[in-house]
Motif scaffolding. Structure first.
Motif, short mmCIF file in Angstrom:
data_model
loop_
_atom_site.label_atom_id
_atom_site.label_comp_id
_atom_site.label_asym_id
_atom_site.label_seq_id
_atom_site.Cartn_x
_atom_site.Cartn_y
_atom_site.Cartn_z
N LYS A 4 53.04 36.20 50.33
CA LYS A 4 53.08 35.61 49.09
C LYS A 4 51.85 34.90 48.65
N ARG A 5 51.42 33.80 49.58
CA ARG A 5 50.17 33.14 49.40
C ARG A 5 49.21 33.90 49.37
N LEU A 6 48.90 35.15 50.33
CA LEU A 6 47.70 35.81 50.39
C LEU A 6 47.70 36.76 49.01
N LYS A 7 48.75 37.32 48.54
CA LYS A 7 48.58 38.08 47.29
C LYS A 7 48.21 37.05 46.22
N GLN A 8 48.91 36.11 46.02
CA GLN A 8 48.45 35.01 44.94
C GLN A 8 46.83 34.82 45.21
N ALA A 9 46.33 34.48 46.09
CA ALA A 9 44.98 33.94 46.28
C ALA A 9 44.28 34.98 46.23
N THR A 10 44.57 36.15 46.59
CA THR A 10 43.58 37.39 46.33
C THR A 10 43.77 38.25 45.03
N SER A 11 44.64 37.76 44.25
CA SER A 11 44.82 38.77 43.12
C SER A 11 43.44 38.67 42.11
N GLU A 12 42.89 37.52 41.96
CA GLU A 12 41.77 37.84 41.15
C GLU A 12 40.49 38.69 41.62
N CYS A 13 40.39 38.31 42.80
CA CYS A 13 39.34 39.30 43.49
C CYS A 13 39.73 40.66 43.62
N HIS A 14 40.99 40.78 43.90
CA HIS A 14 41.67 42.42 44.20
C HIS A 14 41.31 43.10 42.66
N ALA A 15 41.75 42.33 41.74
CA ALA A 15 41.69 42.89 40.46
C ALA A 15 40.14 43.11 40.00
N ALA A 16 39.21 42.08 40.39
CA ALA A 16 37.84 42.21 39.91
C ALA A 16 37.10 43.59 40.34
N LEU A 17 37.55 43.86 41.80
CA LEU A 17 37.04 44.89 42.72
C LEU A 17 37.70 46.19 42.08
N GLU A 18 38.80 46.22 41.83
CA GLU A 18 39.71 47.25 41.44
C GLU A 18 39.40 47.93 40.02
N CYS A 19 39.05 46.83 39.31
CA CYS A 19 38.73 47.40 37.74
C CYS A 19 37.06 48.04 37.63
N GLN A 20 36.42 47.79 38.74
CA GLN A 20 34.87 48.19 38.99
C GLN A 20 34.87 49.60 39.52
N LEU A 21 36.14 49.96 40.23
CA LEU A 21 35.99 51.44 41.05
C LEU A 21 36.36 52.50 39.92
N PRO A 22 35.48 53.47 40.06
CA PRO A 22 35.65 54.51 39.06
C PRO A 22 36.60 55.59 39.63
N LEU A 23 37.54 55.46 40.55
CA LEU A 23 38.18 56.64 41.37
C LEU A 23 39.28 57.29 40.45
N LEU A 24 39.68 56.34 39.51
CA LEU A 24 40.73 57.28 38.56
C LEU A 24 40.02 57.48 37.36
N ASP A 25 38.94 57.60 36.99
CA ASP A 25 38.33 57.86 36.02
C ASP A 25 38.40 59.66 36.01
N PRO A 26 38.85 59.90 34.81
CA PRO A 26 38.91 61.59 34.85
C PRO A 26 37.44 62.16 34.62
N GLU A 171 42.86 29.72 56.71
CA GLU A 171 41.81 30.41 57.44
C GLU A 171 41.92 31.79 57.09
N ILE A 172 43.37 32.66 57.22
CA ILE A 172 43.64 33.76 56.91
C ILE A 172 43.61 34.21 55.82
N ILE A 173 43.64 33.13 54.67
CA ILE A 173 43.58 33.43 53.13
C ILE A 173 42.01 33.40 52.89
N ALA A 174 41.17 32.57 53.26
CA ALA A 174 39.94 32.54 53.09
C ALA A 174 39.01 33.79 53.47
N THR A 175 39.54 34.26 54.70
CA THR A 175 38.90 35.45 54.96
C THR A 175 39.14 36.64 54.30
N ALA A 176 40.39 36.80 53.81
CA ALA A 176 40.70 37.82 52.88
C ALA A 176 39.96 37.63 51.75
N ILE A 177 39.78 36.53 51.19
CA ILE A 177 38.92 36.36 49.89
C ILE A 177 37.72 36.97 50.34
#
Length: 191
Positions: A4-26, A171-177
């Protein structure tokens, strides 16, 4: 709980990366897709070399060699026109997350293994829009196919158990970020 902590701590980074990926662009073309795979290859190849050299991989109950993504990237790139010689010349990321402790490895693997979940949606999109199958250029995103969810659950159980036994949540969370950040910087360099 660490997940739960990992998901919360990385959600912003995850969203930032995902919105740049054009993989679902038609409008994603085969060439743009190939170029994106080249970038993924340049990140995963050195990162996975580093992960496979760590002493804990045999002790954690999750043999990463069975989950190694670089062979799928090679297979896809060759299916899309690269050669073994051209793969050897592709640039490799030098700014990787530091992975020297068990906790570093767990944080990094959280990102790498978590990426396989979204790959199932991407695989279906690649088939519909580019005609690519896991055998013809989409094996990297196919992950573990219909076993992806089960593998993710197994990984999450292992991560939770190890985090409870060994500590080091920060340390786990910091490395995931850091993994998310370095991947984004490599895929989408700021010029």
């Amino acid at each position: 709980m660490i997940l739960k902590r990992l998901k919360q701590a990385t959600s912003e980074c995850h969203a930032a990366l995902e919105c740049q990926l054009p993989l679902l662009d038609p409008c994603l073309s085969r060439e743009n897709y190939r170029q994106l795979l080249v970038r993924f290859f340049g990140y995963y190849a050195p990162l996975e070399t580093q992960l496979l050299a760590l002493p804990w991989r045999d002790e954690i109950g999750f043999d990463y060699i069975d989950h190694y993504k670089t062979p799928c990237l090679k297979q896809d790139l060759i299916a899309l026109g690269e050669t073994h010689a051209s793969l050897a010349r592709l640039p490799r990321c030098q700014d990787l997350p530091e992975v020297v402790t068990l906790q570093n490895m767990l944080g990094c693997l959280y990102v790498i293994e978590g990426a396989t979940l979204g790959g199932q949606i991407i695989t279906r999109h690649l088939l519909v829009n580019l005609g690519l199958t896991p055998e013809s250029g989409a094996s990297f995103f196919n992950g573990y196919g219909d076993q992806t969810g089960a593998y993710w659950q197994t990984f999450c159980t292992m991560l939770t158990d190890l985090a409870e036994r060994t500590g080091g949540d920060e340390e786990i969370i910091a490395t995931a970020i850091r993994t998310f950040e370095t991947l984004e910087q490599w895929l989408f360099p700021k010029i």
